[in-house]
Structures are given as C-alpha cells and as structure tokens.
Design an enzyme around this catalytic site. Structure first.
Site, mmCIF file in Angstrom:
data_model
loop_
_atom_site.group_PDB
_atom_site.id
_atom_site.type_symbol
_atom_site.label_atom_id
_atom_site.label_comp_id
_atom_site.label_asym_id
_atom_site.label_seq_id
_atom_site.Cartn_x
_atom_site.Cartn_y
_atom_site.Cartn_z
ATOM 1 N N CYS A 96 17.852 46.843 65.427
ATOM 2 C CA CYS A 96 18.073 47.888 66.437
ATOM 3 C C CYS A 96 19.572 48.224 66.515
ATOM 4 O O CYS A 96 20.413 47.315 66.544
ATOM 5 C CB CYS A 96 17.577 47.401 67.797
ATOM 6 S SG CYS A 96 17.959 48.603 69.081
ATOM 7 N N GLU A 126 17.393 36.902 67.368
ATOM 8 C CA GLU A 126 18.515 37.824 67.632
ATOM 9 C C GLU A 126 19.811 37.023 67.782
ATOM 10 O O GLU A 126 20.869 37.426 67.270
ATOM 11 C CB GLU A 126 18.273 38.652 68.907
ATOM 12 C CG GLU A 126 19.439 39.595 69.187
ATOM 13 C CD GLU A 126 19.359 40.304 70.534
ATOM 14 O OE1 GLU A 126 18.248 40.625 70.992
ATOM 15 O OE2 GLU A 126 20.440 40.528 71.131
ATOM 16 N N SER A 226 11.349 37.582 74.163
ATOM 17 C CA SER A 226 12.366 37.296 75.186
ATOM 18 C C SER A 226 12.305 38.311 76.330
ATOM 19 O O SER A 226 12.274 37.947 77.508
ATOM 20 C CB SER A 226 13.748 37.298 74.531
ATOM 21 O OG SER A 226 14.747 37.363 75.496
HETATM 22 O O1 0O3 Z 1 14.179 39.839 71.557
HETATM 23 P P1 0O3 Z 1 12.748 39.828 71.985
HETATM 24 O O2 0O3 Z 1 12.166 38.440 71.832
HETATM 25 O O3 0O3 Z 1 12.550 40.408 73.320
HETATM 26 O O4 0O3 Z 1 12.033 40.745 70.910
HETATM 27 P P2 0O3 Z 1 10.753 41.669 70.945
HETATM 28 O O5 0O3 Z 1 9.724 41.169 71.888
HETATM 29 O O6 0O3 Z 1 10.337 41.847 69.536
HETATM 30 O O7 0O3 Z 1 11.241 43.057 71.538
HETATM 31 C C1 0O3 Z 1 12.168 43.852 70.844
HETATM 32 C C2 0O3 Z 1 13.564 43.510 71.226
HETATM 33 C C3 0O3 Z 1 14.476 43.254 70.091
HETATM 34 C C4 0O3 Z 1 14.207 43.566 68.856
HETATM 35 C C5 0O3 Z 1 15.773 42.623 70.332
HETATM 36 O O8 0O3 Z 1 16.503 43.326 71.260
HETATM 37 FE FE1 SF4 Z 2 16.936 47.725 70.917
HETATM 38 FE FE2 SF4 Z 2 16.008 45.400 71.699
HETATM 39 FE FE3 SF4 Z 2 16.869 47.130 73.489
HETATM 40 FE FE4 SF4 Z 2 14.629 47.617 72.213
HETATM 41 S S1 SF4 Z 2 14.978 45.917 73.605
HETATM 42 S S2 SF4 Z 2 16.313 49.092 72.550
HETATM 43 S S3 SF4 Z 2 15.052 46.730 70.206
HETATM 44 S S4 SF4 Z 2 18.115 46.146 71.913
#
Ligand code: 0O3
Ligand code: SF4
Length: 315
Positions: A96, A126, A226
């Site tokens: 992202c 992450e 998360s």
């Molecule tokens: O980081 P998180 O465990 O919340 O990841 P998810 O559930 O796949 O949601 C997307 C968020 C992400 C890619 C990191 O910001």
């Molecule tokens: Fe990007 Fe993670 Fe925020 Fe979604 S939750 S916009 S993937 S930083």
C-alpha cells in the site's frame, strides 16, 4: 432487533488496489502467480485467489526462477526484495502506498544517520517490512509496543532519533507511548503526517459511533488482521459485548437470543462486502431485524497501479 451498519466499513483503497493487482496479473500472465504472504489478511480472499492459480509462498528460494512474484499489501523488507531480484523473479509491488510512506521515513532516518523507533506489533508482516527498510550500517531501528518498552529503551544518540508507527494501530493506543517517547527524548522527530492511515482512523471513528447506540457489536474480519483487531478492542473498551468473526458461521446465536435489541456491525479494511452481506442475512434470520446505515466519513481515495502493470498485454 435493529442492525446499525458502521460507515465506512470493509475494503480500504490499499486493499482494493492489492487485490486488483493480483487479478490483473492473473489475466495478463496466467497461472501460477506467486504472492509472498497473504495478499491481505482475509481467508475468503486468499482461498478465492488460490482457486484462480495464486500460490502464497513465504520462501523466495522455493519459487521457480523467473516467476511473477507480487509483494502483499503489508510490504516487505529490503532483504526480501533483494532475494527476489537475485532469483530473477519478476516483481510486482502491491505494498500500500501508505505503508510505503512509512518505509520512506525509515529509509530517510537511516540515510541521515538517525536511529529510528517503530511503534508496532512484533512479528506482524507490515512491521517486519518496515523494520527491514533500515540500513544497519547507519545505526539501529528499535521496535516498541508499549510505554514500558520506552522506559527500557537505550539508544545511541538521543539527539538523532526519529519515530514512526505501524499504519493500523489506534491513536488512543499510541498516544501515551508518544508522550513517553517525547518526555524521554525531547529532540525526537515525529512523522510530518501521522502514520496511522485514513482508513484505520475512519473505521475506528465509525465503530465508536455505533457503540453509542448498540447493545452489542460484531466486527467482521480475520483473527490475524491488525486493523480488525483494533476495531474489536475499541468495541470492548466501550464495555459492550464485541465479537470478531471471520464469517456468518461464527455468529454466537446463543448470545443474540438474550435480550439484545440492537447490534452494531462493522468490518476491517480487508473484509470483502460479500462476507458482510452474508453476516447481515444470517442475523436477519436469527431475529426479525431492521437495518440502518449510519452516516459517516465519505472516502474517495484511490491509488494508482504500480508501474509494472502499465502497458501490459493480456493473454
Ligand atoms: O495490517 P493488517 O493486519 O490490518 O492487514 P489486513 O487485515 O490485510 O488489512 C490491510 C492493511 C494493510 C495491508 C496494512 O496497512
Ligand atoms: Fe493502506 Fe493499510 Fe491503510 Fe488500507 S489499512 S489504506 S492497506 S495503510
């Protein structure tokens, strides 16, 4: 029973982009397509993509030479990118852009000879990706999770320090940690804009709103997501019964048969709409319900596709 639907809920722009990238790659190059980790933390999505020919693989060395490898939305350490380059894999980066922003802050700290402090959760992909942006020849990056960790922290030079955070934490959770950091290191440099992203913040505000009017709360999302966990914690903090469920099959029907007049429903940033709809349908079968969509912050953010997907020819 009344169902209050939080707004916004479900997919964020980064998740939409990451899933889109995998679908485009499948269309352009056919199967198999490799992804280094679950593209996003949702079992429905990963199972769907597996059925289309995606192989989720944490070990670069077992991916055949020259294959297409997509980095998940959570980002990867520099070392993993280098390993993939060495193996001559064709990389498509679905990290992202808002996670990339944090990566840049770490690289900048490292290039300027500053040490870095990352507020985040140990072992989360992450966090591993963000820690892995630091070049250890320049100094060190430290991971902290709590105020207690701040008191234990020993840095080399308190006057050359920057901090950053994981994108999916809560502002309430990091606030006391940042206060403790600033007290201990008055010259510490903060990110220009908060690292917790817009989608995380907006979904948290929406859950707070529905918690005010609901007897109980259901958050739809994976146990290892998360941002979904943060929504669950917020609900629980209000003292309301709050469940984090992966799908309609995990609804606690016994609990709902109690005197529950209203239920707030929300979903993490990696939860697809189809799962949210299935949960609402199941709830409506358990009890007679009316559904009310709560008005909330409008989101109109979209992210461009990565350069690797420009000018591709479809099969
Ligand atoms: O980081 P998180 O465990 O919340 O990841 P998810 O559930 O796949 O949601 C997307 C968020 C992400 C890619 C990191 O910001
Ligand atoms: Fe990007 Fe993670 Fe925020 Fe979604 S939750 S916009 S993937 S930083």
């Amino acid at each position: 029973m009344k169902i209050f639907l939080a707004n916004p809920r479900g997919f964020c722009a980064g998740v939409k982009r990451a899933i889109n990238i995998v679908n485009i790659a499948l269309k352009a190059w056919g199967k198999p397509i490799y992804v280094n980790h679950e593209i996003v933390h949702n079992t429905y999505i990963t199972n769907y993509l597996k059925s289309k020919g995606v192989i989720f693989n944490e070990k670069i060395r077992s991916i055949p030479l020259g294959s297409i490898l997509i980095f998940s939305a959570h980002g990867v350490p520099k070392s993993l990118r280098n390993e993939a380059i060495k193996r001559k894999l064709r990389i498509i980066d679905a990290t992202c852009p808002l996670v990339k922003k944090v990566h840049k802050e770490v690289s900048q700290a490292s290039n300027l000879g500053f040490e870095a402090i990352l507020i985040g959760t140990l072992k989360h992909p992450e966090v591993e990706g963000t820690l892995g942006q630091y070049d250890y020849d320049q100094g060190k990056i430290y991971l902290i999770e709590s105020v207690k960790d701040v008191s234990k922290l020993k840095v080399n030079n308190p006057n050359k320090l920057m901090f950053m955070t994981q994108t999916t934490l809560s502002l309430e959770q990091i606030h006391p940690i940042i206060i403790a950091l600033r007290k201990k290191y008055p010259n510490i440099i903060s990110p220009k804009k908060p690292d917790i992203c817009y989608a995380t913040i907006n979904r948290q505000i929406a859950v707070k709103e529905i918690s005010k009017i609901s007897d109980a709360i259901i958050i739809i999302g994976s146990k290892h997501s998360s941002n979904s966990n943060q929504l669950m914690k917020l609900g629980r903090k209000t003292g309301k019964y709050t469940a984090l469920i992966n799908s309609k099959n995990e609804i606690d029907t016994n609990y709902l048969s109690n005197n529950i007049q209203s239920i707030g429903v929300s979903a993490g940033a990696s939860t697809p709409n189809i799962i949210i709809k299935q949960v609402i349908k199941r709830l409506s079968k358990i009890k007679k319900t009316t559904i009310q969509e709560i008005s909330g912050i409008k989101e109109n953010i979209t992210f461009n596709l990565p350069k690797e997907l420009k000018n591709i020819k479809f099969k």
